[in-house]
Design an enzyme around this catalytic site. Sequence first.
Site, PDB file in Angstrom:
ATOM      1  CB  CYS A   1     -11.802 -37.542   7.016  1.00 14.55           C
ATOM      2  SG  CYS A   1     -12.838 -36.319   6.200  1.00 14.55           S
TER       3      CYS A   1
ATOM      4  CE  LYS B   1       1.837   5.025  12.393  1.00 13.16           C
ATOM      5  NZ  LYS B   1       0.977   3.891  12.145  1.00 13.16           N
TER       6      LYS B   1
ATOM      7  CD  GLU C   1       4.012   9.714  21.604  1.00 17.06           C
ATOM      8  OE1 GLU C   1       3.144   9.171  20.887  1.00 17.06           O
ATOM      9  OE2 GLU C   1       3.844  10.797  22.165  1.00 17.06           O
TER      10      GLU C   1
ATOM     11  CE1 TYR D   1      -3.778   2.455   0.743  1.00 19.63           C
ATOM     12  CE2 TYR D   1      -2.201   3.397   2.299  1.00 19.63           C
ATOM     13  CZ  TYR D   1      -3.386   3.491   1.582  1.00 19.63           C
ATOM     14  OH  TYR D   1      -4.167   4.609   1.694  1.00 19.63           O
TER      15      TYR D   1
ATOM     16  CE  LYS E   1       2.735  11.899  18.476  1.00 15.18           C
ATOM     17  NZ  LYS E   1       1.741  11.482  19.471  1.00 15.18           N
TER      18      LYS E   1
ATOM     19  NE  ARG F   1      -7.790   8.328  10.338  1.00 15.73           N
ATOM     20  CZ  ARG F   1      -6.551   7.898  10.157  1.00 15.73           C
ATOM     21  NH1 ARG F   1      -5.551   8.592  10.642  1.00 15.73           N
ATOM     22  NH2 ARG F   1      -6.312   6.780   9.534  1.00 15.73           N
TER      23      ARG F   1
HETATM   24  S1  IVH Z   1      -0.116  11.114  16.633  1.00 17.73           S
HETATM   25  C1  IVH Z   1      -1.869  14.593  14.005  1.00 17.73           C
HETATM   26  N1  IVH Z   1       0.995   9.126  17.886  1.00 17.73           N
HETATM   27  O1  IVH Z   1      -0.924   6.260  13.367  1.00 17.73           O
HETATM   28  C2  IVH Z   1      -1.414  13.207  14.100  1.00 17.73           C
HETATM   29  N2  IVH Z   1      -0.458   8.630  16.091  1.00 17.73           N
HETATM   30  O2  IVH Z   1      -0.271   6.508  10.575  1.00 17.73           O
HETATM   31  C3  IVH Z   1      -1.847  12.553  15.347  1.00 17.73           C
HETATM   32  N3  IVH Z   1      -0.765   6.224  15.700  1.00 17.73           N
HETATM   33  O3  IVH Z   1      -3.520   8.453  12.567  1.00 17.73           O
HETATM   34  C4  IVH Z   1      -1.335  11.193  15.442  1.00 17.73           C
HETATM   35  N4  IVH Z   1       0.530   5.534  17.312  1.00 17.73           N
HETATM   36  O4  IVH Z   1      -3.963   6.512  14.268  1.00 17.73           O
HETATM   37  C5  IVH Z   1       0.168   9.488  16.888  1.00 17.73           C
HETATM   38  N5  IVH Z   1       2.022   7.460  19.102  1.00 17.73           N
HETATM   39  C6  IVH Z   1       1.197   7.823  18.144  1.00 17.73           C
HETATM   40  C7  IVH Z   1       0.545   6.883  17.329  1.00 17.73           C
HETATM   41  C8  IVH Z   1      -0.275   7.324  16.305  1.00 17.73           C
HETATM   42  C9  IVH Z   1      -0.285   5.177  16.344  1.00 17.73           C
HETATM   43  C10 IVH Z   1      -1.680   6.138  14.539  1.00 17.73           C
HETATM   44  C11 IVH Z   1      -2.738   7.200  14.459  1.00 17.73           C
HETATM   45  C12 IVH Z   1      -2.412   7.966  13.214  1.00 17.73           C
HETATM   46  C13 IVH Z   1      -1.711   6.919  12.407  1.00 17.73           C
HETATM   47  C14 IVH Z   1      -0.848   7.523  11.326  1.00 17.73           C
END
Ligand code: IVH
Length: 693
Positions: free
Chosen positions: A426, A129, A127, A47, A305, A150
């Site tokens: 079987c 993911k 963090e 994807y 972030k 979402r």
């Molecule tokens: S922050 C404005 N932090 O990954 C963006 N997202 O591929 C806010 N996700 O849409 C997202 N772990 O559903 C954030 N530690 C994390 C995350 C995380 C998983 C997901 C989230 C996001 C998607 C993007």
Amino acid sequence: MTQKIQQHPKLTDLEARAELQSLADEITRHDVAYYQKDAPMISDAEYDDLRDRYRKLLAEFPHLRPLNDPESRVGVEPAASFTKVRHAIPMLSLSNAFTDEDAHDFVERIRRFLRLSEDTSLEFMAEPKIDGLSCSLRYEGGELTVGATRGDGTTGENITANVRTIQDVPKRLKPPFPSMIEVRGEIYMNREDFFALNARRESEGEAVFANPRNAAAGSVRQLDPRVSAARPLRFFAYALGESEKGDACSFETQAGLRGALERWGFMLNEPSRLCRGVDELLAYYHHIESERFKLPFDIDGVVYKLNHCDLQDRLGFISRSPRWAIAHKFAAEQAETKLLDIVVQVGRTGALTPVAILEPVTVGGVVVKHATLHNEDEIARKDVRIGDVVRIQRAGDVIPQVLGVDLDQRPPNITPFVFPDHCPVCGSLAVREDGMAVRRCTGGLICPAQAVERLRHFTSRLAFNIEGLGDERVRELWDDKLIRSPADIFRLKKHRAELIIRKGWGEKSADKLLDAIDARTTISLDRFIYALGIRQVGEATAKALAEHYETFDNFYNEMRLVRSNSSEWNGLTSIEGIGELVAQDIADFFEEPHNREVVDDLLNLLTIQPYQRRIDRQGEAILAGKRIVFTGTLSTMSREEAKAKAESMGAKVSDSVSSKTDFVVVGEDAGSKADKARALGIRILNEAEWNGL
Ligand code: IVH
């Protein structure tokens, strides 16, 4: 490393337009499969490649942006069945980094955007993911008021009832909290919980989920919150949406926000780390990458972030993602090895699953000897042949899968794999339902791969209800060949001498079991049909069949002749609740000679009672048009309920007893009305007799 699709060097406008449109259509199809159906058709890496190709082409031909441009939306429109929730602040996504170089570029872009010099240090929160599904939780006055998915980023689905069932989601925030706050985070499932859920579904004959993300998404998007409640869902918080700014809600940093989320009662995605500069980010990334298998949940990367909120505000967003954050994805672990054999396994529900037997190979530190080939269509689509060199991948750290074949290394004269149309265990016919990828063995009652499970079903509460024949004993007696088919249960008394000397049995428990079995040699038709364990024939369908055919002879005679479009088929599909697919499962069951042998064997040993109309139907027959009087206090229902019930069964309820009264129902402390009824010789029912009707 993810393989990127090579871009064609020079395309004309015409070619580029066609390709952009076809990529946009394809991405849209995959978005629908992923977001709405929770059933992705391709791997995340494939994807991402499509997206990558699309983005690059669009950058070259920005004037050819298709109308259904996937870059300007997140996900897809919400499914119609939930009510909609509009996100005041859009719920966005993250852009991806795949390499260390991409991470360097991310930090550089921020510097350039903010016009910061090379030596200004920047702080980031890093963090894990988790690949779950994002969710927004709205709190007013500290109380959870709305939970939403979402959706397309602007409008999501209202899943409040479902999120309330998740333990990690605080129903009430711990003070101090702002008057209104929207907390965003991820709903997910732990690996162990995911495996247990799948094992349970497999044993109940339900489709298993491909990975924890699909399991979480499928569980949240249940219209019945009781289903969600039974699923082991979790939640961690990582961001804010709309909020009422105030003391309890102003943060200078991402780290400060995490502290507040924790104080309000949320779980955070750990282990996180505050990093200074790209080198520390990459050290964190590589550390987590090597330790990820020790985490209780699957992660597909880490998120960086920018820590300072004022800088985040200045950076803002570009199309669907913030400039101040990025997801650094892990590369799927891949390797090549030789395919030694394809073994077709039969699961407890009869599903035939092809498994690749591989020359052992190390993939991401784990020795892989087997991989899934999913189903027969996948083998044909990838043209996988025994003897080929195949590329395998450990996807989502769950079950390794075969991605494809290296055709350059294909030995001459190897032939396409022929998927068996009979059960390899079987020998019964194995069939595919219309539109289904799975082929199933139809020999449910005799197939050893399914037998113990089937026997358990046969003795279960709603079927023969044989106490003393639970999981362990069925398996024990199966292993020792004392019970190999359902009829063997009724021949067990011949083996009494063997039973009483078994470890842990003794005379008393053996006799108790034999008595319990004896008591079940007469059985109602609906229970008998249910006990056969025909696919998709649960309690209600078995009752509907019993009601329609009335005797087993009728049912059996017709089912032996049932073929599409025969009069027997028409009769079967005319029953309410029995559609073509269920009818086909019933027909397949009786078409299989092994199953008919088992049924014939049982018929010699059992008495199957004709279907008895439900008791309230009997009551209906008795009460219809009759006059009835209630007197005294009923202990199990109110007078109103009793009256309503009697009326629903066609009776007329009156207050006083006369010669026209047919029945008087007498509760506690009944007075003169009961006496009068006795004097007039009217039939008197006590409460138990009334309830019996
Ligand atoms: S922050 C404005 N932090 O990954 C963006 N997202 O591929 C806010 N996700 O849409 C997202 N772990 O559903 C954030 N530690 C994390 C995350 C995380 C998983 C997901 C989230 C996001 C998607 C993007």
